[in-house]
Enzyme design. Structure first.
Site, PDB file in Angstrom:
ATOM      1  N   TYR A 112       0.784  -1.091   0.359  1.00  0.00           N
ATOM      2  CA  TYR A 112      -0.036  -0.030  -0.065  1.00  0.00           C
ATOM      3  C   TYR A 112       0.837   1.334   0.078  1.00  0.00           C
ATOM      4  O   TYR A 112       0.399   2.196  -0.599  1.00  0.00           O
ATOM      5  CB  TYR A 112      -0.909  -0.019   1.324  1.00  0.00           C
ATOM      6  CG  TYR A 112      -2.258  -0.725   1.060  1.00  0.00           C
ATOM      7  CD1 TYR A 112      -2.133  -2.157   0.996  1.00  0.00           C
ATOM      8  CD2 TYR A 112      -3.421   0.064   1.180  1.00  0.00           C
ATOM      9  CE1 TYR A 112      -3.437  -2.582   0.769  1.00  0.00           C
ATOM     10  CE2 TYR A 112      -4.740  -0.663   0.955  1.00  0.00           C
ATOM     11  CZ  TYR A 112      -4.518  -1.951   0.851  1.00  0.00           C
ATOM     12  OH  TYR A 112      -5.832  -2.677   0.565  1.00  0.00           O
ATOM     13  N   LYS A 151       3.125 -15.557   3.112  1.00  0.00           N
ATOM     14  CA  LYS A 151       3.528 -16.420   1.675  1.00  0.00           C
ATOM     15  C   LYS A 151       5.179 -16.590   1.748  1.00  0.00           C
ATOM     16  O   LYS A 151       5.630 -16.128   0.903  1.00  0.00           O
ATOM     17  CB  LYS A 151       2.905 -15.706   0.494  1.00  0.00           C
ATOM     18  CG  LYS A 151       3.023 -16.444  -0.503  1.00  0.00           C
ATOM     19  CD  LYS A 151       2.086 -17.334  -0.860  1.00  0.00           C
ATOM     20  CE  LYS A 151       2.161 -18.172  -2.160  1.00  0.00           C
ATOM     21  NZ  LYS A 151       1.475 -19.366  -2.109  1.00  0.00           N
ATOM     22  N   ASP A 204      -2.856 -18.404   0.927  1.00  0.00           N
ATOM     23  CA  ASP A 204      -3.786 -19.083   0.238  1.00  0.00           C
ATOM     24  C   ASP A 204      -4.504 -20.498   0.981  1.00  0.00           C
ATOM     25  O   ASP A 204      -5.654 -20.551   1.029  1.00  0.00           O
ATOM     26  CB  ASP A 204      -3.182 -19.829  -1.346  1.00  0.00           C
ATOM     27  CG  ASP A 204      -1.858 -20.587  -0.897  1.00  0.00           C
ATOM     28  OD1 ASP A 204      -1.218 -20.399   0.407  1.00  0.00           O
ATOM     29  OD2 ASP A 204      -1.167 -21.067  -1.676  1.00  0.00           O
ATOM     30  N   ASP A 236      -6.394  -7.178   3.882  1.00  0.00           N
ATOM     31  CA  ASP A 236      -7.355  -6.455   3.480  1.00  0.00           C
ATOM     32  C   ASP A 236      -8.298  -7.615   2.548  1.00  0.00           C
ATOM     33  O   ASP A 236      -9.519  -7.570   3.008  1.00  0.00           O
ATOM     34  CB  ASP A 236      -6.768  -5.605   2.252  1.00  0.00           C
ATOM     35  CG  ASP A 236      -7.869  -4.876   1.300  1.00  0.00           C
ATOM     36  OD1 ASP A 236      -8.803  -4.331   2.179  1.00  0.00           O
ATOM     37  OD2 ASP A 236      -7.876  -4.813   0.202  1.00  0.00           O
ATOM     38  N   ASP A 277     -12.244  -9.320   3.851  1.00  0.00           N
ATOM     39  CA  ASP A 277     -13.224  -9.284   3.162  1.00  0.00           C
ATOM     40  C   ASP A 277     -14.024 -10.417   3.337  1.00  0.00           C
ATOM     41  O   ASP A 277     -15.306 -10.649   3.416  1.00  0.00           O
ATOM     42  CB  ASP A 277     -13.287  -8.663   1.828  1.00  0.00           C
ATOM     43  CG  ASP A 277     -13.471  -7.175   1.637  1.00  0.00           C
ATOM     44  OD1 ASP A 277     -13.269  -6.430   2.453  1.00  0.00           O
ATOM     45  OD2 ASP A 277     -14.132  -6.920   0.495  1.00  0.00           O
TER      46      ASP A 277
HETATM   47  C1  IPM Z   1     -10.553  -1.355   3.716  1.00  0.00           C
HETATM   48  C2  IPM Z   1     -10.769  -0.894   2.473  1.00  0.00           C
HETATM   49  C3  IPM Z   1      -9.355   0.052   2.320  1.00  0.00           C
HETATM   50  C4  IPM Z   1      -8.323  -0.585   2.127  1.00  0.00           C
HETATM   51  C5  IPM Z   1      -9.605   0.961   0.625  1.00  0.00           C
HETATM   52  C6  IPM Z   1     -10.946   1.893   0.705  1.00  0.00           C
HETATM   53  C7  IPM Z   1      -8.544   1.788   0.653  1.00  0.00           C
HETATM   54  O1  IPM Z   1     -10.766  -1.885   1.596  1.00  0.00           O
HETATM   55  O2  IPM Z   1     -10.435  -0.821   4.768  1.00  0.00           O
HETATM   56  O3  IPM Z   1     -10.236  -2.650   3.874  1.00  0.00           O
HETATM   57  O4  IPM Z   1      -8.033  -1.267   1.030  1.00  0.00           O
HETATM   58  O5  IPM Z   1      -7.683  -0.576   2.996  1.00  0.00           O
HETATM   59 MN    MN Z   2     -10.862  -3.774   2.357  1.00  0.00          MN
END
Ligand code: IPM
Ligand code: MN
Length: 360
Positions: free
Chosen positions: A142, A187, A219, A243, A247
């Site tokens: 990032y 990894k 993975d 990240d 999700d």
């Molecule tokens: C999160 C989001 C952010 C990230 C984006 C919006 C930049 O997806 O907080 O997980 O990738 O960190």
């Molecule tokens: Mn995210």
């Protein structure tokens, strides 16, 4: 307790869930006798539109001066469709994390029993799942050196030993307060940066003899999260893997609209939902405010207000039980409730301590 809270509603559904969060904070203040003061500031696409910057200096100043930041969401489709845009709303979020030195992002995943049936996974696999993802937040790809040419582009996944040590310390300590099982996700079979993580983790492990540290390739971790989410207690990983995995983890419990987070480190801590700005739903009063409300609970806990945090969590549970749910959570045949209605119900429950008055 007095707290100065910077409120950053941002884009899309941000303002609606932000209002829900503040409403719950106000209920907590009234019930427990606290004085919370709010200062609003701009961020994301709406800040680009107004001031040409997704994280303006003024916003940074408001955040720095505050005890905590209540953040909602940033992002707008006009930027998603334009990879050449010179500034992007997401840069505001990244600038905030970086400038406030928030290197540890804590994302707890708990499956509410009332919602286990909504999980895309088999109910019996997710029932009782309860783990915490700790994501490194200010390093890695990032923020590493980037190059973006017409025909070649790269991002650098750079980590230093102190960066790895401080996030692993957070992880080991979190594990000490829980079931004492730490999974370090990397990894290391391919990436040099991961081998640094693994080496540092192995060196630190003897300082925490009660913690059982295990290593998983990312993975494999992605697979295990859907096969057996109950296996996890504390999971720690670098920025990009974190990240992606969070999700994935967020839907284990039935809806992405449930996952709160805390970002902590050197500067003012930030409390925000894991989900995004869902622009299509903006202004429709359909967004699920629970991730934001649970972020409020994390904020309260951060300041040692354990009873207050518990009251908020109990109110969330009670709303689920009472069927006061936004469309993403509602059972077939029952009327879905609006963002505001759910938020008001929860605030009323907090205010009354659940002793009636929280009629939906
Ligand atoms: C999160 C989001 C952010 C990230 C984006 C919006 C930049 O997806 O907080 O997980 O990738 O960190
Ligand atoms: Mn995210």
């Amino acid at each position: 307790m007095r707290l100065d809270i910077a409120v950053l509603p941002g884009d899309g559904i941000g303002p609606e869930i932000s209002a829900a969060g503040v409403g719950v904070l106000e209920a907590v203040a009234a019930r427990f006798g606290h004085a919370f003061r709010y200062r609003y500031a701009h961020c994301g696409a709406e800040a680009i539109d107004r001031m040409g910057d997704p994280f303006p200096e003024e916003t940074y100043g408001v955040c720095r001066a505050a005890d905590a930041v209540l953040f909602s969401a940033v992002g707008h489709p006009k930027y998603d469709l334009d990879p050449a845009a010179p500034v992007r709303p997401e840069q505001g979020l990244l600038a905030m994390r970086r400038r406030l030195g928030l290197y540890a992002n804590i994302r707890p995943v708990q499956v509410f029993p009332q919602l286990a049936c909504l999980s895309p996974l088999k109910e019996e696999r997710v029932r009782g799942a309860d783990f915490v993802c700790i994501r490194e937040l200010t390093g890695g790809m990032y923020f590493g050196e980037k190059h973006e040419g017409a025909d070649v582009a790269w991002d650098t996944n750079r980590y230093t030993r102190p960066e790895v040590e401080r996030i692993l310390r957070v992880a080991f300590r979190t594990a000490m307060r829980r079931r004492r099982r730490l999974t370090v996700v990397d990894k290391a079979n391919v990436l040099a940066s991961s081998r640094l993580w693994r080496r540092v983790a192995q060196e630190m492990a003897p300082q925490y003899p009660e913690v059982e540290a295990t290593f998983l390739y990312v993975d494999n971790a992605a697979m295990r999260l859907v096969q057996d989410p109950r296996w996890f207690d504390v999971l720690v990983t670098e920025n990009t893997f974190g990240d992606i995995l969070t999700d994935e983890a967020s839907v284990v419990g039935g809806s992405m609209g449930l996952l709160p987070s805390a970002s902590v480190g050197d500067g003012t801590p930030v409390f925000e939902p894991v989900h995004g700005s869902w622009p299509e739903a903006a202004g429709k009063d359909i967004a699920n405010p629970l991730a934001q409300v649970l972020s409020v609970a994390m904020l309260l806990e951060h300041f040692g207000l354990a009873d207050e945090a518990r009251a908020v969590r109990l109110a969330v549970q009670a709303s689920l039980e009472a069927g006061v749910r936004t469309p993403d959570l509602q059972e077939p045949g029952r009327r879905p409730c609006g963002t505001r209605e759910v938020a008001r119900w929860i605030a009323a429950h907090v205010l009354s301590g659940g002793a009636g008055g929280a009629g939906g």
